[in-house]
Design a protein around this motif. Structure first.
Motif, PDB file in Angstrom:
ATOM      1  N   PRO A 207    -106.303  -4.546 -94.745  1.00  8.71           N
ATOM      2  CA  PRO A 207    -105.669  -3.874 -96.097  1.00  8.71           C
ATOM      3  C   PRO A 207    -105.700  -2.593 -96.189  1.00  8.71           C
ATOM      4  O   PRO A 207    -104.811  -1.511 -97.035  1.00  8.71           O
ATOM      5  CB  PRO A 207    -106.459  -4.588 -97.202  1.00  8.71           C
ATOM      6  N   ASP A 208    -106.484  -1.814 -95.468  1.00  4.45           N
ATOM      7  CA  ASP A 208    -106.798  -0.128 -95.075  1.00  4.45           C
ATOM      8  C   ASP A 208    -105.419   0.165 -94.716  1.00  4.45           C
ATOM      9  O   ASP A 208    -105.228   1.609 -94.931  1.00  4.45           O
ATOM     10  CB  ASP A 208    -107.878   0.136 -94.664  1.00  4.45           C
ATOM     11  N   ALA A 209    -104.654  -0.573 -94.036  1.00  7.56           N
ATOM     12  CA  ALA A 209    -103.231  -0.045 -93.418  1.00  7.56           C
ATOM     13  C   ALA A 209    -102.195   0.265 -94.211  1.00  7.56           C
ATOM     14  O   ALA A 209    -101.414   1.388 -93.925  1.00  7.56           O
ATOM     15  CB  ALA A 209    -102.606  -0.977 -92.403  1.00  7.56           C
ATOM     16  N   SER A 210    -102.441  -0.191 -95.490  1.00  5.32           N
ATOM     17  CA  SER A 210    -101.738   0.428 -96.723  1.00  5.32           C
ATOM     18  C   SER A 210    -102.211  -0.141 -97.886  1.00  5.32           C
ATOM     19  O   SER A 210    -102.056  -1.033 -98.402  1.00  5.32           O
ATOM     20  CB  SER A 210    -100.233  -0.426 -96.512  1.00  5.32           C
ATOM     21  N   PRO A 211    -103.148   0.963 -98.380  1.00  5.74           N
ATOM     22  CA  PRO A 211    -104.031   0.597 -99.563  1.00  5.74           C
ATOM     23  C   PRO A 211    -103.365   0.336-100.813  1.00  5.74           C
ATOM     24  O   PRO A 211    -103.813  -0.578-101.528  1.00  5.74           O
ATOM     25  CB  PRO A 211    -105.071   1.842 -99.813  1.00  5.74           C
ATOM     26  N   THR A 212    -102.119   0.819-101.042  1.00  2.84           N
ATOM     27  CA  THR A 212    -101.501   0.608-102.554  1.00  2.84           C
ATOM     28  C   THR A 212    -100.087   0.045-102.190  1.00  2.84           C
ATOM     29  O   THR A 212     -99.244   0.294-101.091  1.00  2.84           O
ATOM     30  CB  THR A 212    -101.679   1.637-103.385  1.00  2.84           C
ATOM     31  N   GLY A 213     -99.421  -0.367-103.234  1.00  2.00           N
ATOM     32  CA  GLY A 213     -98.148  -0.774-103.267  1.00  2.00           C
ATOM     33  C   GLY A 213     -97.674  -2.259-103.470  1.00  2.00           C
ATOM     34  O   GLY A 213     -98.697  -3.215-103.602  1.00  2.00           O
TER      35      GLY A 213
END
Length: 343
Positions: A207-213
């Motif tokens: 999940p840290d690859a894209s934290p939000t959205g």
């Protein structure tokens, strides 16, 4: 009364004149989502997107296929036939961003020629815009699109959006022959080289690859995989087993509430899913998914425990009986997009 009628007639006349001022190239309506891209005739296209939907967009233009692919939040929402630069005026390959948008652009270089819904890629004249579509490269370097597809794309994109132009021998096969999931990083156009799950590896979660959205997912029955995107970047994938799968392509969106008041037999509370009507399947729109259909899909419990907290109204799932692996043989293209409920 006569004055009112005259005013209305004049208004209609002006409206007709304004509409007629925009040249129309290509089909006026989308083909069905199940039409293989290789079977799209010159000027035909598919579009399943909506301008207000969340998630980053990116466009891939395959010079080899003479097609353009539009992605939002990791999932394909549109594909169109194109006409690119002819010999001596070849469309350059590479990674570009939209530098300028002009709905009613006319070319200073080519005798004031109309170039509706122009999205500029270079300052020396290369752009996406509506134009002629003879079925082969015939432009002076620009990427010609069907007028209605160009309009829909124009209304959905933002300044700075990534556009990748690729051809055989200069880019990976995933980019030259795109599939239902995005093969590039929408932020910079870099190729995504994500390895498959290793033997015995049930899932991968980052999940840290894209934290939000916003979240979107693609489930491929023949691949036995589900891939999760957040803000257009893959954050996880898992092995899945589907019993008695549906045939074809089906799209779903998370609605409000849960499928049951109590957890399912796995001890998890599943959100409500609603079917989306994609092009050619409008009759499926709005149907609520029942427990029996949801129970056909088996996913590792640990993976679901990580995924479920991220699913909110508006999260999208595409389920298909096609592989997510790229192919140039013209397999079905899945097109899916929707606004969250109540928006």
């Amino acid at each position: 009364m006569k004055r009112v009628l005259l005013t209305m007639a004049l208004s209609l006349s002006l409206a007709s004149t304004a509409t007629a001022a925009v040249p129309v190239w290509g089909a006026k309506q989308s083909s069905a989502a199940d039409v293989p891209p290789s079977q799209l005739k010159p000027g035909e296209w598919i579009w399943g997107g909506r301008g207000a939907s969340p998630g980053p967009m990116a466009v891939i233009v395959s010079l080899t296929e003479q097609r353009a692919y539009a992605y939002r939040n990791g999932i394909l929402i549109g594909v169109s036939t194109v006409s690119t630069g002819k010999k001596g005026y070849e469309t350059p390959t590479g990674v570009f961003t939209i530098l300028q948008k002009d709905k009613d652009h006319h070319s200073k270089k080519y005798d004031n020629a109309p170039m509706p819904y122009q999205e500029r890629l270079t300052w020396d004249g290369v752009a996406l815009h509506a134009g002629g579509l003879p079925g082969y490269p015939e432009s002076h370097g620009c990427v010609h699109l069907p007028t209605e597809f160009a309009r829909l794309l124009f209304e959905s994109t933002n300044m700075g959006m990534t556009v990748v132009v690729a051809k055989e021998g200069t880019a990976p096969v995933t980019v030259v022959h795109p599939s239902a999931v995005i093969p590039i990083d929408p932020r910079n156009g870099a190729d995504l080289d994500l390895p498959p799950l290793a033997e015995g590896e049930p899932y991968r979660w980052n999940p840290d690859a894209s934290p939000t959205g916003p979240i979107s997912m693609v489930l491929s029955v023949p691949d036995g995989r589900v891939v999760v995107f957040r803000n257009g970047i893959e954050i996880g994938r898992s092995r899945v087993e589907v019993n008695d799968p549906l045939t074809g392509t089906h799209a779903f969106i998370v609605g409000q509430g849960y499928m049951a008041d109590t957890p399912n037999r796995a001890g998890l509370r599943m959100p409500n899913w609603i079917t989306i009507g994609i092009p050619g399947h409008g009759d499926e729109a709005g149907k609520v998914v029942d427990d029996a259909l949801a129970d056909r899909v088996a996913v590792p419990r640990e993976f679901m425990e990580k995924l479920l907290p991220l699913l909110t109204p508006g999260s999208v799932l595409l389920a298909t009986d096609e592989s997510m692996s790229p192919a140039s043989t013209g397999g079905k293209v899945e097109v899916i997009d929707s606004n969250p409920p109540g928006v």
